[in-house]
Design an enzyme around this catalytic site. Structure first.
Site, PDB file in Angstrom:
ATOM      1  CE  LYS A 119      -2.109  -1.078   3.878  1.00 34.47           C
ATOM      2  NZ  LYS A 119      -1.415  -2.348   4.201  1.00 34.47           N
ATOM      3  NE  ARG A 125      -4.890  -1.108   9.857  1.00 35.09           N
ATOM      4  CZ  ARG A 125      -3.643  -0.917   9.361  1.00 35.09           C
ATOM      5  NH1 ARG A 125      -3.253   0.263   8.936  1.00 35.09           N
ATOM      6  NH2 ARG A 125      -2.820  -1.901   9.287  1.00 35.09           N
ATOM      7  NE  ARG A 141       7.786  -2.314   6.200  1.00 34.16           N
ATOM      8  CZ  ARG A 141       6.463  -2.279   6.368  1.00 34.16           C
ATOM      9  NH1 ARG A 141       5.688  -1.775   5.418  1.00 34.16           N
ATOM     10  NH2 ARG A 141       5.921  -2.746   7.459  1.00 34.16           N
ATOM     11  NE  ARG A 154       6.166  -0.093   9.893  1.00 34.00           N
ATOM     12  CZ  ARG A 154       5.040  -0.160   9.189  1.00 34.00           C
ATOM     13  NH1 ARG A 154       4.972   0.446   8.011  1.00 34.00           N
ATOM     14  NH2 ARG A 154       3.997  -0.817   9.638  1.00 34.00           N
ATOM     15  NE  ARG A 180       2.083  -4.783  11.068  1.00 36.24           N
ATOM     16  CZ  ARG A 180       3.136  -4.564  10.268  1.00 36.24           C
ATOM     17  NH1 ARG A 180       4.327  -5.005  10.606  1.00 36.24           N
ATOM     18  NH2 ARG A 180       2.972  -3.914   9.144  1.00 36.24           N
TER      19      ARG A 180
HETATM   20  P1  AP5 Z   1       4.783  -1.559   1.830  1.00 39.12           P
HETATM   21  O1  AP5 Z   1       4.498  -0.719   0.635  1.00 39.12           O
HETATM   22  O2  AP5 Z   1       5.535  -0.951   2.957  1.00 39.12           O
HETATM   23  O3  AP5 Z   1       3.442  -2.300   2.331  1.00 39.12           O
HETATM   24  P2  AP5 Z   1       2.207  -1.769   3.162  1.00 39.12           P
HETATM   25  O4  AP5 Z   1       0.995  -2.409   2.586  1.00 39.12           O
HETATM   26  O5  AP5 Z   1       2.252  -0.279   3.255  1.00 39.12           O
HETATM   27  O6  AP5 Z   1       2.530  -2.442   4.555  1.00 39.12           O
HETATM   28  P3  AP5 Z   1       2.451  -1.844   6.020  1.00 39.12           P
HETATM   29  O7  AP5 Z   1       3.196  -2.815   6.909  1.00 39.12           O
HETATM   30  O8  AP5 Z   1       2.881  -0.422   6.064  1.00 39.12           O
HETATM   31  O9  AP5 Z   1       0.942  -1.965   6.311  1.00 39.12           O
HETATM   32  P4  AP5 Z   1       0.237  -1.949   7.625  1.00 39.12           P
HETATM   33  O10 AP5 Z   1      -1.130  -1.773   7.179  1.00 39.12           O
HETATM   34  O11 AP5 Z   1       0.482  -3.119   8.501  1.00 39.12           O
HETATM   35  O12 AP5 Z   1       0.979  -0.757   8.443  1.00 39.12           O
HETATM   36  P5  AP5 Z   1       0.565   0.704   8.775  1.00 39.12           P
HETATM   37  O13 AP5 Z   1       1.773   1.547   8.825  1.00 39.12           O
HETATM   38  O14 AP5 Z   1      -0.572   1.136   7.933  1.00 39.12           O
HETATM   39  O15 AP5 Z   1       5.598  -2.840   1.287  1.00 39.12           O
HETATM   40  C1  AP5 Z   1       6.069  -3.841   2.180  1.00 39.12           C
HETATM   41  C2  AP5 Z   1       7.434  -4.350   1.694  1.00 39.12           C
HETATM   42  O16 AP5 Z   1       7.247  -5.037   0.456  1.00 39.12           O
HETATM   43  C3  AP5 Z   1       8.468  -3.241   1.406  1.00 39.12           C
HETATM   44  O17 AP5 Z   1       9.732  -3.706   1.800  1.00 39.12           O
HETATM   45  C4  AP5 Z   1       8.391  -3.050  -0.125  1.00 39.12           C
HETATM   46  O18 AP5 Z   1       9.629  -2.612  -0.671  1.00 39.12           O
HETATM   47  C5  AP5 Z   1       8.021  -4.446  -0.595  1.00 39.12           C
HETATM   48  N1  AP5 Z   1       7.173  -4.447  -1.797  1.00 39.12           N
HETATM   49  C6  AP5 Z   1       6.144  -3.608  -2.076  1.00 39.12           C
HETATM   50  N2  AP5 Z   1       5.563  -3.923  -3.259  1.00 39.12           N
HETATM   51  C7  AP5 Z   1       6.249  -5.019  -3.723  1.00 39.12           C
HETATM   52  C8  AP5 Z   1       6.135  -5.836  -4.886  1.00 39.12           C
HETATM   53  N3  AP5 Z   1       5.186  -5.601  -5.827  1.00 39.12           N
HETATM   54  N4  AP5 Z   1       7.005  -6.866  -5.041  1.00 39.12           N
HETATM   55  C9  AP5 Z   1       7.955  -7.116  -4.087  1.00 39.12           C
HETATM   56  N5  AP5 Z   1       8.124  -6.385  -2.962  1.00 39.12           N
HETATM   57  C10 AP5 Z   1       7.273  -5.348  -2.782  1.00 39.12           C
HETATM   58  O19 AP5 Z   1       0.009   0.532  10.260  1.00 39.12           O
HETATM   59  C11 AP5 Z   1       0.886   0.223  11.325  1.00 39.12           C
HETATM   60  C12 AP5 Z   1       0.106   0.143  12.622  1.00 39.12           C
HETATM   61  O20 AP5 Z   1      -0.517   1.415  12.901  1.00 39.12           O
HETATM   62  C13 AP5 Z   1      -1.041  -0.862  12.684  1.00 39.12           C
HETATM   63  O21 AP5 Z   1      -0.586  -2.163  13.001  1.00 39.12           O
HETATM   64  C14 AP5 Z   1      -1.921  -0.255  13.777  1.00 39.12           C
HETATM   65  O22 AP5 Z   1      -1.395  -0.513  15.053  1.00 39.12           O
HETATM   66  C15 AP5 Z   1      -1.790   1.234  13.513  1.00 39.12           C
HETATM   67  N6  AP5 Z   1      -2.822   1.750  12.591  1.00 39.12           N
HETATM   68  C16 AP5 Z   1      -2.618   2.329  11.360  1.00 39.12           C
HETATM   69  N7  AP5 Z   1      -3.780   2.666  10.785  1.00 39.12           N
HETATM   70  C17 AP5 Z   1      -4.757   2.292  11.649  1.00 39.12           C
HETATM   71  C18 AP5 Z   1      -6.172   2.354  11.610  1.00 39.12           C
HETATM   72  N8  AP5 Z   1      -6.834   2.839  10.548  1.00 39.12           N
HETATM   73  N9  AP5 Z   1      -6.856   1.858  12.670  1.00 39.12           N
HETATM   74  C19 AP5 Z   1      -6.227   1.367  13.747  1.00 39.12           C
HETATM   75  N10 AP5 Z   1      -4.890   1.274  13.852  1.00 39.12           N
HETATM   76  C20 AP5 Z   1      -4.149   1.728  12.815  1.00 39.12           C
HETATM   77 MG    MG Z   2       2.480   1.109   4.823  1.00 37.46          MG
END
Ligand code: AP5
Ligand code: MG
Length: 214
Positions: A14, A90, A127, A160, A171
């Site tokens: 994402k 989410r 990552r 991270r 997660r």
């Molecule tokens: P990346 O692009 O970083 O993936 P992502 O989908 O953004 O993954 P996240 O871990 O950031 O998602 P998340 O939803 O768990 O975390 P968030 O920060 O939102 O890609 C991942 C890896 O793959 C990278 O190394 C990249 O280079 C690689 N990659 C990408 N595309 C690729 C491809 N096509 N091929 C190969 N490799 C590839 O949330 C973190 C925390 O915040 C949550 O756990 C929660 O505690 C809190 N939080 C955030 N939002 C909310 C909410 N709305 N409600 C409640 N809690 C929340």
């Molecule tokens: Mg992300």
């Protein structure tokens, strides 16, 4: 006008795709995870401490805290011509609250970036993140030019806190237990587009651009 949601499992891509799409469309990239990480980095506050606890366990931050932060962000001037939400909603409740809030300017695209679980674990544990530039790398799939350094800013890359394997496993569970209900809500409304996220980064981007044409 584009009011886009990216939804999907942790590590699905994402953040990577949101960065590319937002540059392409010239709209703000709003990641609740990035906002929370910035709040935690900024320093001590009761709210930041509370959020840090939930994130480090891989649990969702309670809705009241997330919704306030998100609504405050989308009320800013730079969002008046569209935005991309990455990681919000989410949960089913967040999806419904967002719909109510956006009654006069509803979402234009809800895109699920779908990736198999084994691949997600490899992506998350591989990552590396540049905190200041916001660039995302991967030691297996998308390495920086110089090991451990950001291509854009030269800053040191970090792992991270929530990318350690125990937290990653939780997660993924939280995604199934809580976020899939929001996915199903959009599916039932007929507004969800599923993108296969296992192709390479440029191919996924091309597929998303196709979706955004309609
Ligand atoms: P990346 O692009 O970083 O993936 P992502 O989908 O953004 O993954 P996240 O871990 O950031 O998602 P998340 O939803 O768990 O975390 P968030 O920060 O939102 O890609 C991942 C890896 O793959 C990278 O190394 C990249 O280079 C690689 N990659 C990408 N595309 C690729 C491809 N096509 N091929 C190969 N490799 C590839 O949330 C973190 C925390 O915040 C949550 O756990 C929660 O505690 C809190 N939080 C955030 N939002 C909310 C909410 N709305 N409600 C409640 N809690 C929340
Ligand atoms: Mg992300």
């Amino acid at each position: 006008m584009y009011n886009i949601v990216f939804i999907g499992p942790p590590g699905g891509g994402k953040g990577t795709q949101a960065d590319m799409v937002c540059k392409f469309l010239n709209i703000p990239h709003i990641s609740t995870g990035d906002i929370f990480r910035a709040m935690i980095k900024e320093g001590k506050s009761e709210l930041a401490d509370m959020i840090r606890g939930y994130m480090s366990r891989g649990e969702l931050v309670p809705d009241e805290a997330v919704v306030d932060v998100l609504f405050d962000r989308i009320s800013k001037d730079d969002c008046q011509n569209g935005y991309l939400l990455d990681g919000f909603p989410r949960s089913l409740n967040q999806a419904k609250v967002l719909d109510a809030k956006l009654a006069s300017a509803p979402l234009t695209h809800v895109i699920l970036i779908d990736v198999d679980e084994n691949q997600l674990i490899k992506r998350l544990t591989g990552r590396r993140t540049a905190v200041n530039s916001g660039k995302i790398y991967n030691i297996h799939f998308n390495p920086p030019k110089v090991e451990g350094k950001c291509d854009v800013s030269g800053e040191d890359l970090i792992i991270r806190d929530d990318d350690k394997i125990e937290t990653v496993t939780n997660r993924l569970k939280v995604y199934k237990d809580q976020t899939v209900a929001a996915v199903n809500y959009y599916k039932e409304k007929g507004v969800l587009t599923v993108i296969k996220g296992e192709k390479n980064i440029d191919e996924v981007f091309a597929d998303i651009k196709e979706v955004l044409k309609s």
